[in-house]
Scaffold this motif. Structure first.
Motif, PDB file in Angstrom:
ATOM      1  N   ARG B  93     -14.487  24.918  68.405  1.00  0.00           N
ATOM      2  CA  ARG B  93     -13.740  24.009  69.282  1.00  0.00           C
ATOM      3  C   ARG B  93     -14.446  22.662  69.383  1.00  0.00           C
ATOM      4  O   ARG B  93     -13.821  21.600  69.340  1.00  0.00           O
ATOM      5  N   PHE B  94     -15.786  22.723  69.486  1.00  0.00           N
ATOM      6  CA  PHE B  94     -16.580  21.503  69.591  1.00  0.00           C
ATOM      7  C   PHE B  94     -16.397  20.634  68.346  1.00  0.00           C
ATOM      8  O   PHE B  94     -16.141  19.428  68.443  1.00  0.00           O
ATOM      9  N   LEU B  95     -16.530  21.242  67.172  1.00  0.00           N
ATOM     10  CA  LEU B  95     -16.436  20.479  65.928  1.00  0.00           C
ATOM     11  C   LEU B  95     -15.073  19.819  65.788  1.00  0.00           C
ATOM     12  O   LEU B  95     -14.964  18.669  65.359  1.00  0.00           O
ATOM     13  N   LYS B  96     -14.035  20.551  66.176  1.00  0.00           N
ATOM     14  CA  LYS B  96     -12.679  20.013  66.089  1.00  0.00           C
ATOM     15  C   LYS B  96     -12.509  18.822  67.034  1.00  0.00           C
ATOM     16  O   LYS B  96     -12.003  17.759  66.661  1.00  0.00           O
ATOM     17  N   ALA B  97     -13.002  19.002  68.277  1.00  0.00           N
ATOM     18  CA  ALA B  97     -12.865  17.938  69.280  1.00  0.00           C
ATOM     19  C   ALA B  97     -13.653  16.700  68.879  1.00  0.00           C
ATOM     20  O   ALA B  97     -13.180  15.570  69.031  1.00  0.00           O
ATOM     21  N   VAL B  98     -14.857  16.919  68.331  1.00  0.00           N
ATOM     22  CA  VAL B  98     -15.690  15.789  67.931  1.00  0.00           C
ATOM     23  C   VAL B  98     -15.038  15.018  66.784  1.00  0.00           C
ATOM     24  O   VAL B  98     -15.024  13.780  66.787  1.00  0.00           O
ATOM     25  N   ALA B  99     -14.477  15.736  65.827  1.00  0.00           N
ATOM     26  CA  ALA B  99     -13.836  15.072  64.691  1.00  0.00           C
ATOM     27  C   ALA B  99     -12.690  14.186  65.156  1.00  0.00           C
ATOM     28  O   ALA B  99     -12.586  13.029  64.749  1.00  0.00           O
ATOM     29  N   SER B 100     -11.859  14.721  66.067  1.00  0.00           N
ATOM     30  CA  SER B 100     -10.729  13.902  66.510  1.00  0.00           C
ATOM     31  C   SER B 100     -11.203  12.753  67.398  1.00  0.00           C
ATOM     32  O   SER B 100     -10.631  11.668  67.370  1.00  0.00           O
ATOM     33  N   ALA B 101     -12.284  12.991  68.159  1.00  0.00           N
ATOM     34  CA  ALA B 101     -12.824  11.906  68.991  1.00  0.00           C
ATOM     35  C   ALA B 101     -13.343  10.775  68.112  1.00  0.00           C
ATOM     36  O   ALA B 101     -13.119   9.596  68.402  1.00  0.00           O
ATOM     37  N   GLU B 102     -14.032  11.139  67.020  1.00  0.00           N
ATOM     38  CA  GLU B 102     -14.557  10.114  66.116  1.00  0.00           C
ATOM     39  C   GLU B 102     -13.427   9.349  65.436  1.00  0.00           C
ATOM     40  O   GLU B 102     -13.478   8.129  65.303  1.00  0.00           O
ATOM     41  N   ALA B 103     -12.403  10.098  65.001  1.00  0.00           N
ATOM     42  CA  ALA B 103     -11.261   9.453  64.341  1.00  0.00           C
ATOM     43  C   ALA B 103     -10.611   8.450  65.277  1.00  0.00           C
ATOM     44  O   ALA B 103     -10.279   7.329  64.896  1.00  0.00           O
ATOM     45  N   ALA B 105     -12.039   7.001  67.868  1.00  0.00           N
ATOM     46  CA  ALA B 105     -12.959   5.888  68.105  1.00  0.00           C
ATOM     47  C   ALA B 105     -12.870   4.871  66.971  1.00  0.00           C
ATOM     48  O   ALA B 105     -12.764   3.670  67.206  1.00  0.00           O
ATOM     49  N   TYR B 106     -12.875   5.378  65.733  1.00  0.00           N
ATOM     50  CA  TYR B 106     -12.834   4.466  64.585  1.00  0.00           C
ATOM     51  C   TYR B 106     -11.513   3.725  64.501  1.00  0.00           C
ATOM     52  O   TYR B 106     -11.475   2.557  64.124  1.00  0.00           O
ATOM     53  N   SER B 107     -10.409   4.421  64.830  1.00  0.00           N
ATOM     54  CA  SER B 107      -9.118   3.745  64.680  1.00  0.00           C
ATOM     55  C   SER B 107      -8.917   2.693  65.764  1.00  0.00           C
ATOM     56  O   SER B 107      -8.213   1.716  65.572  1.00  0.00           O
ATOM     57  N   GLU B 108      -9.584   2.878  66.922  1.00  0.00           N
ATOM     58  CA  GLU B 108      -9.446   1.881  67.981  1.00  0.00           C
ATOM     59  C   GLU B 108     -10.489   0.775  67.869  1.00  0.00           C
ATOM     60  O   GLU B 108     -10.323  -0.301  68.424  1.00  0.00           O
ATOM     61  N   ARG B 109     -11.557   1.087  67.142  1.00  0.00           N
ATOM     62  CA  ARG B 109     -12.671   0.149  67.065  1.00  0.00           C
ATOM     63  C   ARG B 109     -12.247  -1.177  66.428  1.00  0.00           C
ATOM     64  O   ARG B 109     -12.576  -2.242  66.897  1.00  0.00           O
ATOM     65  N   PHE B 110     -11.523  -1.071  65.342  1.00  0.00           N
ATOM     66  CA  PHE B 110     -11.056  -2.298  64.692  1.00  0.00           C
ATOM     67  C   PHE B 110      -9.593  -2.484  65.061  1.00  0.00           C
ATOM     68  O   PHE B 110      -8.730  -1.822  64.512  1.00  0.00           O
TER      69      PHE B 110
END
Lengths: 268, 198
Positions: B93-103, B105-110
């Motif tokens: 569950r952690f790995l899944k949540a982290v992956a979507s959180a990173e995605a 973050a990156y899509s909102e970053r730029f």
């Protein structure tokens, strides 16, 4: 009213600076070995977190809005001139630190930059020196201490949240104070009996606004993408400072320097 | 005269060849060129930011993250010693949540593409099979940003922006959160899941 208020604030600031110096020297002695590269040593986390939340209140209601307006509404060339002016005023401190870092050549370049920009560059408003090929460097006493401290640069003593100034640690807090005391402009204006308070306030105020305006993006990002903003900022600050110090260490390390030149030669 | 010129050209070619061969020699022959990996990943992200917005962008970035980054290793490293405490179910569950959180973050970053380009400057192979790829993100205005990539095998395992490691920052962040929530990994996982669905 405003005069007396700034007077008390100044006194308070001085008192806290002295307290910090004492604390830094006391704690600095036992700092070694207590913290590794992995987790930041934060023995006064509770007061730090308290100050952090106060800082955030000030930031949200006053500093950040001003910084946003400054970034978005003030024309780009004006911002650049302000930046140049502030950088120029900071140049002597950088030169002093470069001397103590054992890099007199770099210090000479910095002083040359200062002289060129202060004259041809109209009191530092235009960065003529960079056009002439004199590149800008920025050094502070925190980095100077870090360069000689025989520990990993991630270890800067205990983590310290400074009121209004934000994240710091024993090393960088002490450095900040040394820089403040060693600043020729501060000493000069004091001796010439210029209206010291107004000048200082304007300079430090502009520095804060300018610095905040350039960190809006990074800090917003960090806040949005962390579950514990305080801890994330603590880690990011420590890593960033460590990276700067490491770069300085590598530069003074001749083997690293030769390696760098070899790589350059290969690219050519 | 012409012979000399030819020699110089030949030397340069040899030098250039060496530059490309040396980093590759540093690690096993099967692994992809780290510089190439970083460059192509950055290009993919730039293309996505240029052409896609919103949810489209987020899914596209998640695909890139899973293809080029070693997300399980990064997640595991970000959890630090708490990984050992976590149950199997919490880990997935952690790995899944982290992956979507990173995605996310990156899509909102730029927000919008503003003419950034990435130039790879140097690759340093380490003894433990990790290569450090140094690069600069050139912006339209202002100073270029220093970005170092840690590459293991054919996957990116960490990104350092101005010396700030993504994995290390997450580790402090997550660890502190867990400590402040009774040392339970579950609290962190729940928080990440709530954030992912927001």
């Amino acid at each position: 009213m405003a005069e007396s208020l700034s007077g008390t604030m100044k006194r308070k600031a001085r008192r806290s600076l002295v307290a910090m110096a004492v604390a830094a020297t006391l704690m600095g002695g036992c700092a070694t070995g207590d913290t590794g590269a992995t987790e930041v040593w934060d023995p006064i986390e509770t007061p730090n977190r308290f100050l952090f939340s106060l800082n955030r209140v000030v930031d949200i209601i006053a500093l950040r809005p001003v910084a946003v307006i400054y970034r978005d509404w003030v024309p780009e060339p004006a911002q650049k001139s302000v930046r140049n002016l502030l950088d120029n005023l900071g140049e002597p401190v950088t030169a002093i630190n470069e001397v103590f870092q054992g890099d007199p050549n770099r210090a000479a370049t910095t002083m040359a930059r200062f002289l060129v920009n202060s004259t041809i560059g109209v009191a530092g408003l235009f960065d003529v020196a960079t056009m002439l090929g004199l590149e800008r460097t920025k050094e502070d006493a925190g980095k100077t201490i870090g360069l000689y401290a025989g520990v990993e640069p991630e270890n800067g003593g205990f983590y310290l949240m400074l009121p209004l100034l934000g994240p710091s640690n024993a090393r960088d807090g002490t450095g900040l104070m040394i820089d403040y005391l060693a600043d020729p402009f501060r000493i000069l204006t004091f001796n010439l009996a210029v209206d010291w308070t107004a000048y200082q306030a304007a300079r430090y105020g502009m520095n804060v606004v300018d610095y905040r305006s350039r960190t809006i993006f990074a800090l917003d990002d960090l806040e949005k993408n962390s579950v514990d903003y305080y801890a994330a900022l603590r880690s990011a600050y420590t890593q960033n400072r460590a990276d700067m110090i490491r770069q300085r260490r590598e530069k003074t390390d001749t083997k690293g320097e030769l390696e760098r030149r070899d790589n350059l030669a290969l690219v050519r | 005269m012409s012979l000399l010129a030819f020699r110089r050209v030949a030397m340069r070619l040899a030098g250039a060849a060496l530059l490309f061969v040396l980093p590759a020699l540093g690690q096993s022959a099967s692994a992809a060129d780290p510089a190439q990996l970083v460059q192509s990943t950055a290009q993919q992200v730039i293309d996505i930011v240029k052409n896609k917005t919103g949810a489209d962008r987020q899914t596209a970035i998640l695909t890139v993250l899973q293809a080029s980054f070693d997300m399980p290793a990064m997640g595991r490293s970000a959890l630090g010693t708490n990984w050992n405490k976590a149950t199997e179910e919490e880990r997935t569950r952690f790995l899944k949540a982290v992956a979507s959180a990173e995605a996310r973050a990156y899509s909102e970053r730029f927000g919008q593409y503003a003419g950034q380009t990435l130039t790879v400057s140097k690759v340093t192979p380490r003894a433990n099979g990790v290569s450090i790829v140094e690069s600069k993100l050139n912006q339209a205005t202002g100073q270029p940003i220093k970005i170092d990539w840690e590459v293991r095998g054919d996957r990116i395992t960490d990104v350092k922006v101005e010396g700030v490691s993504m994995v290390m920052t997450r580790r402090s962040d997550f660890n502190s959160y867990i400590q402040n929530h009774g040392g339970k990994v579950d609290a962190l996982v729940q928080e990440l899941e709530i954030r992912a669905n927001r």
